[in-house]
Design an enzyme around this catalytic site. Structure first.
Site, PDB file in Angstrom:
ATOM      1  CD  GLN A 100       0.462  -1.853   7.009  1.00 23.71           C
ATOM      2  OE1 GLN A 100       0.820  -1.204   7.990  1.00 23.71           O
ATOM      3  NE2 GLN A 100      -0.359  -1.358   6.122  1.00 23.71           N
ATOM      4  CG  ASP A 123      -0.299 -14.414  -0.325  1.00 17.87           C
ATOM      5  OD1 ASP A 123      -1.531 -14.192  -0.401  1.00 17.87           O
ATOM      6  OD2 ASP A 123       0.479 -14.256  -1.274  1.00 17.87           O
ATOM      7  CD  GLU A 141     -11.018   0.687   2.426  1.00 18.75           C
ATOM      8  OE1 GLU A 141     -11.763   1.148   3.300  1.00 18.75           O
ATOM      9  OE2 GLU A 141     -10.170   1.340   1.821  1.00 18.75           O
ATOM     10  CG  HIS A 145      -4.429  -4.335  -2.066  1.00 15.80           C
ATOM     11  ND1 HIS A 145      -4.001  -3.355  -2.916  1.00 15.80           N
ATOM     12  CD2 HIS A 145      -4.668  -3.725  -0.880  1.00 15.80           C
ATOM     13  CE1 HIS A 145      -3.984  -2.195  -2.265  1.00 15.80           C
ATOM     14  NE2 HIS A 145      -4.409  -2.389  -1.043  1.00 15.80           N
TER      15      HIS A 145
HETATM   16  N1  SAH Z   1      -7.795  -3.966   7.132  1.00 12.69           N
HETATM   17  C1  SAH Z   1      -6.881  -2.887   7.483  1.00 12.69           C
HETATM   18  C2  SAH Z   1      -5.865  -2.578   6.382  1.00 12.69           C
HETATM   19  C3  SAH Z   1      -6.418  -2.231   5.022  1.00 12.69           C
HETATM   20  S1  SAH Z   1      -5.115  -1.904   3.832  1.00 12.69           S
HETATM   21  C4  SAH Z   1      -7.688  -1.648   7.854  1.00 12.69           C
HETATM   22  O1  SAH Z   1      -8.877  -1.574   7.508  1.00 12.69           O
HETATM   23  O2  SAH Z   1      -7.140  -0.749   8.490  1.00 12.69           O
HETATM   24  C5  SAH Z   1      -5.043  -3.493   2.976  1.00 12.69           C
HETATM   25  C6  SAH Z   1      -4.093  -4.497   3.630  1.00 12.69           C
HETATM   26  O3  SAH Z   1      -4.230  -5.745   2.936  1.00 12.69           O
HETATM   27  C7  SAH Z   1      -2.618  -4.116   3.542  1.00 12.69           C
HETATM   28  O4  SAH Z   1      -2.043  -4.086   4.824  1.00 12.69           O
HETATM   29  C8  SAH Z   1      -2.017  -5.196   2.653  1.00 12.69           C
HETATM   30  O5  SAH Z   1      -0.669  -5.501   2.954  1.00 12.69           O
HETATM   31  C9  SAH Z   1      -2.958  -6.372   2.899  1.00 12.69           C
HETATM   32  N2  SAH Z   1      -2.926  -7.384   1.824  1.00 12.69           N
HETATM   33  C10 SAH Z   1      -3.016  -7.154   0.494  1.00 12.69           C
HETATM   34  N3  SAH Z   1      -2.894  -8.298  -0.190  1.00 12.69           N
HETATM   35  C11 SAH Z   1      -2.748  -9.300   0.724  1.00 12.69           C
HETATM   36  C12 SAH Z   1      -2.585 -10.721   0.628  1.00 12.69           C
HETATM   37  N4  SAH Z   1      -2.510 -11.329  -0.566  1.00 12.69           N
HETATM   38  N5  SAH Z   1      -2.497 -11.428   1.777  1.00 12.69           N
HETATM   39  C13 SAH Z   1      -2.535 -10.810   2.985  1.00 12.69           C
HETATM   40  N6  SAH Z   1      -2.668  -9.470   3.133  1.00 12.69           N
HETATM   41  C14 SAH Z   1      -2.773  -8.715   2.021  1.00 12.69           C
END
Ligand code: SAH
Length: 280
Positions: A100, A123, A141, A145
């Site tokens: 990404q 992170d 969004e 996660h």
């Molecule tokens: N905000 C973007 C992507 C949403 S998808 C949009 O709206 O288009 C969610 C993203 O969160 C993914 O790219 C994933 O890799 C990231 N993500 C998930 N857990 C994370 C963490 N612990 N630290 C940083 N990024 C994280």
């Protein structure tokens, strides 16, 4: 909270986005978030709704030229680019998926926004920024996660300056799920790397405990999850009829479709916009 025996870690999420980015964005009209359909004309596309969701999020951050915004879980960078273009603010995006970050960096170059956008692998559990240095932040969004929701908010609260704003767009439990619903959704939580999906009512305290004050909590499910699921259904139907290019069928794709059907059948899951600020 949701329960389950699946473990979501930075490594599983990064791997998920390495493998599933094309599948997710094929369903979501090229974006990585749900659409916001309020007031859009009948024949609007997923792209229109996705753009309108970004506009809604941008409207929640009172920032302008000379200010710096943190985009946590920035994905492929589209929302960060739109935020910067609309407000003149600089945006620094972090994501744990190297793929990404690569895509986001390319996008900044393609759009000639290198002086306004910066992306780096990090992170959220340990943000590489000094305390009190950022004017605003958003979790667009990405929060579902993240396994430790308190830690996420504490980290963001630490790096925000006093008076700074945080906007969150997230999947939520509109009404607490039953044990049976949770069990039925376990397969989806696992394939989608869903670590936590909180009841709406938990947010005020969670934010407060992290040093933030809630200023808005709006359930936008009717204009978001429902119509987005309808749009995904139309895309799948058109694919089945051969009108749209089919993605390579695979185990991940069929697991995601099966999980998504269960998700769609659970109206207690919805979507909310949550805004908070760090007291001055
Ligand atoms: N905000 C973007 C992507 C949403 S998808 C949009 O709206 O288009 C969610 C993203 O969160 C993914 O790219 C994933 O890799 C990231 N993500 C998930 N857990 C994370 C963490 N612990 N630290 C940083 N990024 C994280």
């Amino acid at each position: 909270m949701i329960r389950g025996d699946h473990a979501v870690t930075a490594a599983t999420v990064a791997e998920y986005y390495n493998q599933a980015t094309e599948l997710i964005s094929a369903d979501l009209g090229g974006s990585l978030h749900f659409g916001y359909w309020r007031g859009l004309p009948e024949n609007s596309s997923m792209q229109d709704a996705s753009r309108q969701m970004t506009e809604l999020m941008i409207s929640k951050l009172p920032v302008g030229p000379g200010q710096r915004v943190l985009d946590v879980g920035c994905g492929a960078g589209r929302p960060a680019a739109d935020l910067s273009s609309a407000t003149g603010a600089s945006v620094v995006g972090v994501d744990i998926s190297p793929r990404q970050i690569e895509l986001a960096t390319q996008l900044a170059e393609t759009e000639g926004l290198q002086d306004k956008l910066a992306f780096r692998i990090a992170d959220v559990m340990s943000l590489p920024f000094e305390a009190n240095t950022l004017d605003a932040a958003w979790l667009f969004e990405s929060m579902f996660h993240m396994p430790d929701q308190s830690r996420v908010l504490e980290e963001i609260s630490r790096v925000l300056r006093p008076g700074g704003t945080l906007a969150i767009a997230n999947l939520v439990q509109r009404v607490a799920l039953t044990e049976e619903q949770n069990a039925a959704l376990e397969a989806y939580w696992k394939v989608g790397n869903v670590a936590a999906l909180l009841p709406l009512e938990d947010y005020p305290k969670l934010l407060n405990d992290s040093g933030l004050v809630l200023t808005e909590l709006t359930d936008i499910s009717e204009d978001t999850t429902r119509p987005t699921f309808d749009a995904i259904g139309r895309t799948h139907a058109s694919r089945a009829e051969g009108h749209t290019e089919s993605l390579a069928p695979g185990e991940l794709a069929s697991q995601m479709d099966a999980g998504m059907s269960q998700f769609i059948a659970t109206p207690e899951i919805g979507f909310a916009i949550i805004v908070a600020s760090k007291p001055s």
